[in-house]
Design an enzyme around this catalytic site. Structure first.
Site, PDB file in Angstrom:
ATOM      1  N   LYS A 185      22.819  12.532  25.172  1.00 19.31           N
ATOM      2  CA  LYS A 185      23.337  12.228  26.505  1.00 19.31           C
ATOM      3  C   LYS A 185      23.431  10.723  26.632  1.00 19.31           C
ATOM      4  CE  LYS A 185      21.411  11.847  30.273  1.00 19.31           C
ATOM      5  NZ  LYS A 185      21.007  10.510  30.742  1.00 19.31           N
ATOM      6  N   THR A 196      20.111   6.145  30.880  1.00 17.06           N
ATOM      7  CA  THR A 196      19.161   6.647  29.895  1.00 17.06           C
ATOM      8  C   THR A 196      19.946   7.281  28.777  1.00 17.06           C
ATOM      9  OG1 THR A 196      17.350   7.067  31.408  1.00 17.06           O
ATOM     10  CG2 THR A 196      17.350   8.317  29.384  1.00 17.06           C
ATOM     11  N   ASN A 406      28.785   2.337  39.965  1.00 13.51           N
ATOM     12  CA  ASN A 406      27.469   1.734  40.148  1.00 13.51           C
ATOM     13  C   ASN A 406      27.258   1.084  41.507  1.00 13.51           C
ATOM     14  OD1 ASN A 406      26.039   2.154  37.594  1.00 13.51           O
ATOM     15  ND2 ASN A 406      27.844   1.148  36.756  1.00 13.51           N
TER      16      ASN A 406
END
Lengths: 411, 411
Positions: A185, A196, A406
């Site tokens: 991922k 992450t 973001n």
């Protein structure tokens, strides 16, 4: 997938992946978030499975990362549990206790030692993993253990990835064909929280723990450590590699053993495929950028210069705009803090030499460069003319999409 | 100003600035670009004027930077020539010859040694400064030398700055009031080329060259070296400080001399004002962000952590979106590579303590943080709980404006 985002224009189709003998997978849904999709992934490994791992360099890692770091020296794994939707990072003692409780439940259902259960979580930070949900997830996933639906697992470990990312390869080792499968991922579509990257690699090769770790370290150095989306580093980044030994090859214990080179090459190739997939799902990415630096004083210097280029917002926005702004490459070389001689520097976009010997090439024609930059895959080459150091890194362009993801989306 | 960009919402009005005795300024227009505004600035200094300077750390500096570096050890200046519209960077031998020819012409018209003529250029890179225009600019500006129209000079050194940036202050030194004036062009609106910050400071204080350089180094360390717009570094960044001595104070030669502390403090204050003005004109800036790090093991560590936070695209986009995403602060601390203990970390937005002891504070209320983030000036505080190191840096948010300026506009 979270579903809010459009699929990256750089997405690749999900590949055909064979099962790996000694690996059983189950996924389940629990309400960490308001998702109905599976978000807990349990993997059971055959007894004797070897594990290696690399975790984030962050000084503020998640409890799961700390647990992995503590358990990796043991070199053996029976279980892996992955949560998506809650990263459990920066949650103090409560988060640590939750991660330990979940690992203990995995050990209980698999009948193994918790020291051989590895954990990873991704998603919202600052909220302790809800223990009841985490334990329920283990039980539900355990009830569904099977020989492995790779696509289901890839989807279940994702957060806001826009497409499922996996790859495979194989190698001949000691007369046996061993298979490697990796799922990952990305640190790509990271709204509403933080980047992450979680990568899990599975092989049926038989290999000693120390050698497997050595191979993984070498592979990571020139793959996962050579990609960047925005220079930011997650508190949870983790790559774990599991080797079940079910292929039946004579256990590799040294790089001198027959087939060790082939396995190491296959592992590096797999990691490179996975790493580039992460970049292809970078936030707002419209173009994949490969930066190759040659002629640096050494490899470390080449890598730092390449990363300086790949992390430069000015360069990344220029590429987004299809602007052959080689001056920004000069700038990024200059700021890297590494040995560089302006008057020895040469720069290529695609196949076209743009600048050489401290100045633009005579009669420079921007047309072939503009054509190259109009494509989805951009190659930038820099030669420093100083030594044998070379490195290759990958990044994506910096676009309005990044800002929208973001800044405009709220957690 | 280039005129294409809207004035930054963080702009401040141009201040009243007194003349500095011993400084004469002339500006002129030559067609480096299709501008009609003045773009050449000539400054004449009284004999005996002392100079100090700090130039970019880039390993690929412009010829003007190389010339400044070569001349600064002499410590004396009679002339300064600044070109806007052409940075002369990465132009090889032709650019070097052009810069030297222009400095020689300045020496000729001022009747001084070329070793005491300082140069700076900003604008397009990769195109050698056109020598005929550069010499013509010197002659025209020389014909207009006067006691100093600071606004004219500030506008003439600008490229795509959205507002003229200057500041002044004063100090009592040896019974005399000395004046300091600074003008600066930002690394802000840097389309269509690359960031360059040029700052020029003028004072009538009398001070020995070595002490003036020492004061400037100290001031730059905690001002210009504590700002960042996008982590990129120009090949041409230059700060030059000139002291004419016309105030008639006893020449300062040591930090122990009476008034040296006051002058150093005034210089630092001036540099801080100028540095923050640059950030206020950062590309696409909607918010000014002040990051204060305390409790680091030492000052250098505090500064690196503060810059890691200030350079984080994830943090900067969160601020742009008014998102109290303290997890991104944790991430940026963690990736800095400096000593940090997650469980000792505390984080403030404005006056509000958000996280402490490795976790969000009990009963955390986001409302006051959201109110703080809605303003134009955002303060982020991080305490590491490890030692006495502290640092403060300034940056701006990362917005769609940045992308538009750097990607959508073509050179």
């Amino acid at each position: 997938m979270a579903g809010a985002m459009e699929t990256s224009p750089l997405a690749l189709p999900f590949p055909d992946l064979a099962p790996i003998s000694g690996v059983r997978i189950g996924t389940a849904s629990v309400p960490y978030k308001n998702w109905t999709r599976d978000c807990v992934t349990l993997v059971e490994f055959a007894p004797g499975t070897v594990v290696a791992g690399v975790t984030t360099q962050s000084k503020c890692p998640s409890p799961e990362v700390e647990l992995c770091r503590a358990k990796l020296p043991g070199g053996r794994a029976r279980g892996l549990i992955v949560n998506a939707g809650n990263s459990n990072a920066f949650t103090g003692a409560a988060g640590r206790a939750a991660a330990e409780a979940q690992a203990a439940r995995v050990a209980q259902v698999l009948g193994c030692d918790a020291a051989q259960v590895f954990s990873a979580s991704t998603g919202v930070i600052g909220v302790p993993l809800p223990v009841a949900l985490a334990l329920d997830g283990v039980d539900k996933a355990h009830a569904r253990l099977g020989t492995g639906d790779w696509l289901a697992a890839t989807n279940a470990i994702g957060t806001t990835d826009t497409f499922p990312k996996a790859a495979s390869t194989s190698a001949m080792v000691g007369g046996r064909r061993v298979t490697l499968v990796g799922i990952i991922k990305g640190s790509g579509m990271i709204a509403p929280d933080m980047a992450t990257m979680l990568g899990f690699i599975f092989t049926d090769a038989a290999i000693a723990p120390a050698l497997w770790q050595q191979m993984l370290n070498a592979a990571v150095a020139e793959t996962f450590n050579c990609i960047t989306v925005d220079s930011d580093t997650s508190t949870s980044d983790t790559v774990l590699a599991f080797a079940t030994g079910a292929a039946g090859n004579p256990e590799l214990a040294s790089m001198d053993d027959a087939g060790a080179d082939a396995l190491a090459a296959a592992l590096t190739d797999l990691c490179r495929q996975l790493a580039i997939l992460v970049v292809r799902d970078g936030e707002g990415a419209q173009k994949l950028i490969e930066v190759t630096v040659t002629g640096a004083v050494d490899v470390a210097s080449a890598r730092r210069i390449a990363m300086s280029i790949a992390n430069s917002p000015l360069l990344k926005t220029a590429i987004a705009g299809g602007d052959a702004n080689w001056g920004r490459v000069v700038m990024a070389v200059g700021k890297a803090g590494e040995p560089a001689e302006r008057d020895l520097l040469s720069i290529r976009f695609g196949e076209t030499l743009v600048a050489q010997g401290g100045a633009v090439v005579p009669g420079y024609d921007e047309a072939p460069v503009a054509a190259h930059l109009a494509g989805q895959e951009v190659r930038i080459g820099v030669d420093l003319g100083l030594g044998p150091g070379r490195a290759r890194v990958w990044t994506c362009d910096l676009t309005h999409g990044y800002i929208s993801i973001n800044a405009d989306y709220r957690s």
